[in-house]
Structure formats: C-alpha cells, structure tokens
Write an enzyme that holds these catalytic residues in place. Structure first.
Site, PDB file in Angstrom:
ATOM      1  N   HIS A 126       0.856  -1.185   0.000  1.00  0.00           N
ATOM      2  CA  HIS A 126       0.000   0.000   0.000  1.00  0.00           C
ATOM      3  C   HIS A 126       0.897   1.243   0.000  1.00  0.00           C
ATOM      4  O   HIS A 126       2.030   1.206   0.475  1.00  0.00           O
ATOM      5  CB  HIS A 126      -0.872  -0.037   1.256  1.00  0.00           C
ATOM      6  CG  HIS A 126      -1.971   0.972   1.312  1.00  0.00           C
ATOM      7  ND1 HIS A 126      -1.761   2.286   1.675  1.00  0.00           N
ATOM      8  CD2 HIS A 126      -3.311   0.857   1.090  1.00  0.00           C
ATOM      9  CE1 HIS A 126      -2.916   2.926   1.666  1.00  0.00           C
ATOM     10  NE2 HIS A 126      -3.866   2.096   1.312  1.00  0.00           N
ATOM     11  N   ASP A 151       2.707  -4.593   8.094  1.00  0.00           N
ATOM     12  CA  ASP A 151       1.475  -3.836   7.882  1.00  0.00           C
ATOM     13  C   ASP A 151       0.317  -4.825   8.023  1.00  0.00           C
ATOM     14  O   ASP A 151       0.061  -5.636   7.129  1.00  0.00           O
ATOM     15  CB  ASP A 151       1.499  -3.205   6.496  1.00  0.00           C
ATOM     16  CG  ASP A 151       0.176  -2.543   6.113  1.00  0.00           C
ATOM     17  OD1 ASP A 151      -0.789  -2.591   6.906  1.00  0.00           O
ATOM     18  OD2 ASP A 151       0.093  -2.000   4.992  1.00  0.00           O
ATOM     19  N   GLN A 169      -4.969  -5.188   6.944  1.00  0.00           N
ATOM     20  CA  GLN A 169      -5.994  -6.064   6.374  1.00  0.00           C
ATOM     21  C   GLN A 169      -6.105  -7.397   7.111  1.00  0.00           C
ATOM     22  O   GLN A 169      -6.965  -8.205   6.789  1.00  0.00           O
ATOM     23  CB  GLN A 169      -5.698  -6.323   4.896  1.00  0.00           C
ATOM     24  CG  GLN A 169      -5.749  -5.095   4.021  1.00  0.00           C
ATOM     25  CD  GLN A 169      -7.124  -4.478   3.950  1.00  0.00           C
ATOM     26  OE1 GLN A 169      -8.143  -5.150   4.114  1.00  0.00           O
ATOM     27  NE2 GLN A 169      -7.188  -3.176   3.719  1.00  0.00           N
ATOM     28  N   LYS A 181     -10.834  -0.569  10.498  1.00  0.00           N
ATOM     29  CA  LYS A 181     -10.967  -1.794   9.720  1.00  0.00           C
ATOM     30  C   LYS A 181     -11.220  -3.017  10.591  1.00  0.00           C
ATOM     31  O   LYS A 181     -11.341  -4.128  10.076  1.00  0.00           O
ATOM     32  CB  LYS A 181      -9.731  -1.995   8.846  1.00  0.00           C
ATOM     33  CG  LYS A 181      -9.587  -0.910   7.787  1.00  0.00           C
ATOM     34  CD  LYS A 181      -8.410  -1.111   6.867  1.00  0.00           C
ATOM     35  CE  LYS A 181      -8.352   0.036   5.854  1.00  0.00           C
ATOM     36  NZ  LYS A 181      -7.237  -0.082   4.915  1.00  0.00           N
ATOM     37  N   CYS A 228      -4.704   2.492  -3.724  1.00  0.00           N
ATOM     38  CA  CYS A 228      -3.447   2.956  -3.106  1.00  0.00           C
ATOM     39  C   CYS A 228      -2.318   1.956  -3.333  1.00  0.00           C
ATOM     40  O   CYS A 228      -1.436   1.785  -2.478  1.00  0.00           O
ATOM     41  CB  CYS A 228      -3.628   3.235  -1.614  1.00  0.00           C
ATOM     42  SG  CYS A 228      -4.669   4.663  -1.271  1.00  0.00           S
TER      43      CYS A 228
END
Length: 428
Positions: free
Chosen positions: A143, A221, A224, A247, A385
């Site tokens: 991202h 990261d 998600q 999220k 992104c």
C-alpha cells in the site's frame, strides 16, 4: 531458500477454532445498524470492508457512553471525570496488548491509523538508523502507506528502496529472489501481511525469521489482517506491527503501532508537545518513556475506548472463526466470478483472504462500481493505493469486493447477478 509459498502459508497460519459452538452469522448482522438500509431502492450489500468496516452497536454505545458520562482529558487530571477517562484510555491500551499478544501495554502506541504508525517508525526509528547506502526492502504489493514514508526517508538519508517482485496476476511474491535481496545492506524489511488489492496472504513469520538471522529490523502492515485472523506478535517475531481501528469494527481516526520495547526505548520522540514530556525548560526538555513519549497532545480518547469495545466484540466471536468465514466467502466469490466470460481476476487461486479484485473486458472499474451502486452493491474501484503494483500488472484500476463476517453467500450471489447485469448493460 526453502520458504513456504504464500498460498501454503496462508492455509497453515490459522487453524479452525476448537470451539464446537456454531456461530449464527446472520444473527450477527443485527448488531450493525448501517447494514439495514436500502440504497437506490435495493437492500444494501456492503462489500467494501477492505476500505473500512461497519460498526456494531456496542462500539457506537461505547462512544456515546464516554461522551455522555466520562468526557474529560486524560492524564494529570485529578477530578473524577478525568480519572475515569484516563482509566478507560489506558484499559484500551491493555486490551490492544492482549489482542496482539504483546509482552506489555508499554509496547502499544496509539496513532491515527496504520499510515501514521508507519510514518512514526520511518521518522523516529529511520532517521536514527538509516544511512546513505543502506537498503530498505519492501514488496511490490505494498500500500502507498508502506511505500511513501520510506521514499521520504530515503530522500533524507540517501538510502535505496528495493522490492521483492510479485509474480503475474496470481499475486504471489517471488520468494526465490529473497536470498539475493535480503543482504546485510538491508536495514529494514517492511511487508504487508494481506494485500488489500490481491488478497495474498504473505508468510510474515517466516520472512521476519529470515530477516532476524541477519539482524534486520522488521515491520508488518497488518491493516488487512488484524480484524480477520488471530495475530500474535511474539509468534510473528516482528519488531513493529501496525493496524487501523476502523478496519476492525472500531472508530475512524484511531490506530495502533506495536513496537518491541527495547527498540522503542532507543527511539526519539516523533512529535513534541504536551503529555509526552517529563520536564520542560526554556532551552531543553526531557521526555517520558514509551509509549507516552510518542503520543504528543490530546489523544483520540473516544477512539481508543471504541476500539476496546470492537476488540472485545471480535474476540467474543473468535478471530479463527472469522478467518474461516471470510476466507470461504473469498474463495466462493473467486470461483463464481471465474465462471464468467471476459473477466480478469487478480490474486491467488487458492489460499486467498476474503477479497477479490477483478476487471471486466471493455468496462472501466469505476463504471463497474457506479452501476453496482445503483443496484445497492457497494464495491470499491480504483488503484486501491497500490499504483506501482497496478502499473506492473498493466492496469490503471480494479474493481474490488471485500468481505467480513457479517457478509453472506447470498450477498456473493447478488454480486455475481449484478456483475452479469453490468456485462449485459455494456454489451460485454
């Protein structure tokens, strides 16, 4: 290098929950007020969860309760409302530590989201440890929030970014290149856990272990993955991990940076101001220890409290169960979409997370999403992104359906029906 492939790892990372209690997924939908509405005369089918999740009533109630009864600034206050707000804010930090299986709540820094968390590391850690000639290793599926901060750091220091390639539309990392790329020139290896464009699940624990052998600092990261599967930072053995509250059924504007305690203590403050100081004189200041030295100014108190409620809610369901549910929806959607003509699908055929990106021949992704919206189906269209990744794949945009535990197989069927209607509308 005998690294497990992404797809294999994704099937092995999370096992089915041991509990035999059957989850009533349809009943859980009752907890989400926003799901029960019509859009353009059709029942809402919300399939944009990779952008943000909907919020359960318990989170909304937690926010209301704070503002109606406990609203005050945290830390240093002596009156009752400030004491309550401080206790709730720090309890949220403790809750996040348990959610990630961190050693201590002192390893948990509240941020505005994943983006700020990564920028914090790039600034506070990067400025001290990255020098001219050093390399920062990323993957081609990152991202923008895990690319641009490192570009800025490289511009400041003279370092260089290098990228592990993504292999064609299936979207797996070419891990055969890892031994050649993971050299002692690399000082940081930052990687996405689950790709927001491809649904690829990367073997982050194995990648972090390989980096640790060479003394390379690692950042994951988890934007998600945090709300979709169990996460254990001790098992992953990363140095940093970031995720966003919005999220994982929490409020917008709150995020988390986990940092290994011994590393956080070596880092200077990210920003200066109130609450992060120990003592201030006209010419110099001294600072608190982590995590508070990284949280200048009034924090997002209500956001942390709402995040606490969201994490309680997710763990009451069981993140292992959520992962299996979301994964199966992703596989079902991929299989049903792949049966259509004139469609291009992205991401792994097996072992994918709960999202599917696709293009219809001769139809722009924005047109797909616009027409789907008229039928009540909320998708996302664009570059997500991940512009460098899309350019490598030779496309400028994708349509994406992303699922969460409150989505159903019937909603996937509706997606397929609407996609067929779009193809007929455009004569594809």
């Amino acid at each position: 290098m005998n690294l497990t492939t992404n797809a294999t790892r994704s099937r092995r990372t999370v096992t089915s929950p041991t509990s035999e209690v059957k989850t009533d997924w349809l009943k859980l939908r009752d907890d989400f007020p926003a799901l029960h509405q019509t859009v353009h005369g059709h029942p809402l089918v919300y399939l944009d969860n990779a952008a943000t999740s909907q919020k359960p009533r318990v989170v909304i109630d937690a926010l209301n309760r704070f503002y109606e009864h406990d609203n005050a600034n945290v830390h240093r206050g002596i009156h009752e409302l400030s004491n309550r707000a401080t206790a709730a804010f720090e309890a949220a930090r403790e809750r996040v530590a348990r959610f990630l299986s961190a050693h201590s709540s002192e390893e948990i820094i509240f941020t505005r989201g994943t983006t700020e968390a990564i920028n914090l590391v790039a600034s506070a850690w990067g400025n001290r440890h990255i020098q001219v000639g050093d390399q920062i290793l990323l993957t081609e599926m990152e991202h923008h929030s895990n690319i641009v901060p490192w570009q800025l750091l490289a511009e400041r220091t003279g370092a260089k970014l290098v990228f592990i390639p993504v292999v064609n539309d299936e979207g797996l990392l070419d891990l055969t290149r890892l031994d050649d790329m993971l050299t002692r020139k690399v000082k940081l290896f930052a990687m996405v856990h689950i790709s927001n464009s491809l649904g690829t699940v990367n073997p982050v624990a194995q990648l972090c272990a390989r980096a640790r052998e060479l003394g390379i600092t690692t950042l994951v990261d988890a934007a998600q993955s945090a709300g979709h599967m169990p996460l254990d930072v001790q098992e992953i053995d990363c140095d940093f991990l970031a995720f966003s509250g919005h999220k994982v059924c929490g409020p917008t504007g709150i995020g988390v940076l986990y940092g290994r305690d011994e590393i956080l203590e070596t880092m200077p403050p990210y920003q200066g101001g109130g609450d992060m100081i120990d003592s201030v004189e006209f010419q110099k200041s001294t600072y608190k220890t982590a995590p508070h030295k990284f949280e200048a100014g009034t924090p997002d108190i209500s956001g942390a409290i709402g995040l606490h409620a969201a994490l309680d809610y997710l763990d009451a369901i069981g993140r292992g169960k959520i992962w299996e549910h979301d994964r199966k929806l992703g596989e079902y959607a991929y299989a049903e979409l792949s049966a259509l003509k004139n469609i291009r699908l992205f991401g792994p055929k097996i072992g994918r997370a709960g999202l599917v990106s696709f293009l219809l021949k001769g139809i722009h992704a924005h047109d797909i999403v616009t027409v789907a919206d008229q039928s009540g189906v909320a998708l996302r269209g664009g570059h997500h992104c991940t512009q460098p990744l899309l350019r490598k794949l030779g496309v400028e945009s994708m349509a994406r359906a992303s699922f969460y535990f409150y989505n159903t197989a019937a909603e996937v069927d509706r997606l397929i029906q609407v996609t067929r209607e779009i193809q007929r509308f455009f004569g594809a």
